[in-house]
Write an enzyme that holds these catalytic residues in place. Structure first.
Site, PDB file in Angstrom:
ATOM      1  N   GLU A  80      44.970  54.939  33.392  1.00  0.00           N
ATOM      2  CA  GLU A  80      43.650  54.725  32.805  1.00  0.00           C
ATOM      3  C   GLU A  80      43.727  53.683  31.689  1.00  0.00           C
ATOM      4  O   GLU A  80      42.782  53.515  30.919  1.00  0.00           O
ATOM      5  CB  GLU A  80      43.045  56.025  32.287  1.00  0.00           C
ATOM      6  CG  GLU A  80      43.815  56.730  31.198  1.00  0.00           C
ATOM      7  CD  GLU A  80      43.133  58.020  30.768  1.00  0.00           C
ATOM      8  OE1 GLU A  80      42.443  57.988  29.734  1.00  0.00           O
ATOM      9  OE2 GLU A  80      43.280  59.050  31.450  1.00  0.00           O
ATOM     10  N   CYS A 112      44.272  61.334  34.243  1.00  0.00           N
ATOM     11  CA  CYS A 112      45.715  61.574  34.153  1.00  0.00           C
ATOM     12  C   CYS A 112      46.388  61.938  35.471  1.00  0.00           C
ATOM     13  O   CYS A 112      47.584  62.215  35.488  1.00  0.00           O
ATOM     14  CB  CYS A 112      45.993  62.671  33.126  1.00  0.00           C
ATOM     15  SG  CYS A 112      45.477  62.256  31.450  1.00  0.00           S
ATOM     16  N   HIS A 234      50.581  69.374  34.386  1.00  0.00           N
ATOM     17  CA  HIS A 234      50.111  68.352  33.451  1.00  0.00           C
ATOM     18  C   HIS A 234      50.143  68.945  32.052  1.00  0.00           C
ATOM     19  O   HIS A 234      49.864  70.128  31.857  1.00  0.00           O
ATOM     20  CB  HIS A 234      48.702  67.891  33.810  1.00  0.00           C
ATOM     21  CG  HIS A 234      48.160  66.891  32.831  1.00  0.00           C
ATOM     22  ND1 HIS A 234      48.779  65.675  32.608  1.00  0.00           N
ATOM     23  CD2 HIS A 234      47.091  66.942  32.001  1.00  0.00           C
ATOM     24  CE1 HIS A 234      48.098  65.007  31.691  1.00  0.00           C
ATOM     25  NE2 HIS A 234      47.070  65.751  31.304  1.00  0.00           N
TER      26      HIS A 234
END
Length: 346
Positions: A80, A112, A234
């Protein structure tokens, strides 16, 4: 299915401590560290961006793969924070690793989880026989506005994966995704910093999708937390990572190898791929790993990965994650602000 032929990581050597950021904004550093489970984070140097990080990670992945880069038929870079709005990062990486010109390339964006989306794309092309090998990279130089809570975690780093069918150091047995339209975190074109929905980013966003992908995968395969040797999630911060693991029934020893937020922060698109790499660095042949990414907006990709005997031959062909992150140099907030472009000249 396709598997991991090689993997590689790169994390910038500069670091800033939580205490230094808290000193500038008058926050309690102990409270921040306890609340986020983070001690320090990586900072990209003035000559580092998503492209340079991706190139270094890709080169390390190719060292482990031991393949001729001209055999790579696809390069995808998920991020990103691509350095150009109109100019692909993927072509820079492909040229740098000598994979051009007979190949396809694209930049991917999904907050992400763009890196794991690239892995899935490569898997599809490899499994279909369209390409022999694919290279997927997840990397970011994450943004956080001055004084925002994101400043304590938003960091820099990336990991690359060569996907193929021959001489795999780990086989990808299954993948499963869980996706909805949940705008918990966003940044419009031209805006320097993202905005986030505070507590909204937790329960209806991160946990709904990470737990949804993980439980969906387990239901699909008939496996439970006890059937895995390791799990990686994550990690926007250490607290979310550990809470998700606990909710899913994983023990500390299963998830600890992949938890890197406390020492390098949240590398965004690189977070799950780097955590997986750190786990592969210590996993023995036969180990089964559950990896689950998360991207705001929102979605999660889950993978079941089984390590093969090939890991023993390839592991030391490139630097391990622990070796890479052990090289560090601390900066104060002034240098951090300069390196991150937070200071604007008149």
């Amino acid at each position: 299915m396709a598997g991991i032929v090689g993997y590689g990581v790169y994390v910038p050597s500069y670091r800033i401590k939580v205490e230094e950021i808290a000193r500038v904004w008058g926050d309690d550093p102990q409270a921040i560290s306890r609340g986020l489970v983070v001690e320090e984070k990586s900072v990209p140097g003035p000559d580092e961006d998503t492209a340079t990080i991706s190139v270094e990670a890709a080169r390390n992945a190719l060292k482990r793969s031991q393949i001729d880069p001209s055999r790579i038929g696809a390069v995808y870079v998920g991020s990103e924070s691509h350095p150009y709005a109109v100019k692909p990062t993927a072509t820079i990486v492909a040229e740098a690793v000598e994979a051009t010109p007979e190949m396809t390339a694209a930049d991917l964006e999904f907050a992400c989880k763009a890196g794991t989306a690239g892995i899935q794309a490569c898997m599809g092309l490899v499994d279909s026989g369209i390409i022999e090998y694919g290279l997927a990279v997840g990397a970011d130089t994450a943004q956080g506005a001055p004084g925002d809570a994101l400043e304590y975690t938003a960091s820099a780093g990336g990991a690359g994966y060569v996907i193929g069918k021959e001489n795999c150091l780990a086989e990808i047995r299954e993948t499963y995704s869980f996706t909805t339209d949940t705008p918990d975190f966003y940044r419009r074109e031209g805006m320097p910093y993202p905005r986030h929905g505070g507590r909204f980013t937790g329960e209806p966003a991160y946990f709904k999708h990470v737990l949804g992908a993980a439980t969906g995968m387990m239901e699909k395969t008939g496996l439970s937390a006890a059937d895995f040797d390791y799990a990686v999630f994550h990690q926007p911060n250490g607290k979310f990572y550990l809470k998700a693991a606990k909710k899913l029934g994983f023990e500390s020893e299963q998830v600890k190898p992949g938890l890197l937020t406390p020492v390098i922060g949240n590398t965004y698109s690189g977070a799950t791929p780097i955590g997986l790499a750190a786990t592969l660095d210590v996993a023995e042949p036969g180990a089964r790993i559950l990896a689950v990414s998360y991207g705001s907006g929102a979605g999660s990709d889950a993978f079941i990965i089984e390590v093969t005997d090939e890991i023993e031959r390839k592991r030391d062909l490139a630097p391990t994650v622990s070796e890479i992150i052990s090289h560090k140099k601390y900066v104060d907030y002034a240098l951090y602000a300069k390196f991150k472009g937070k200071l604007r000249m008149a």
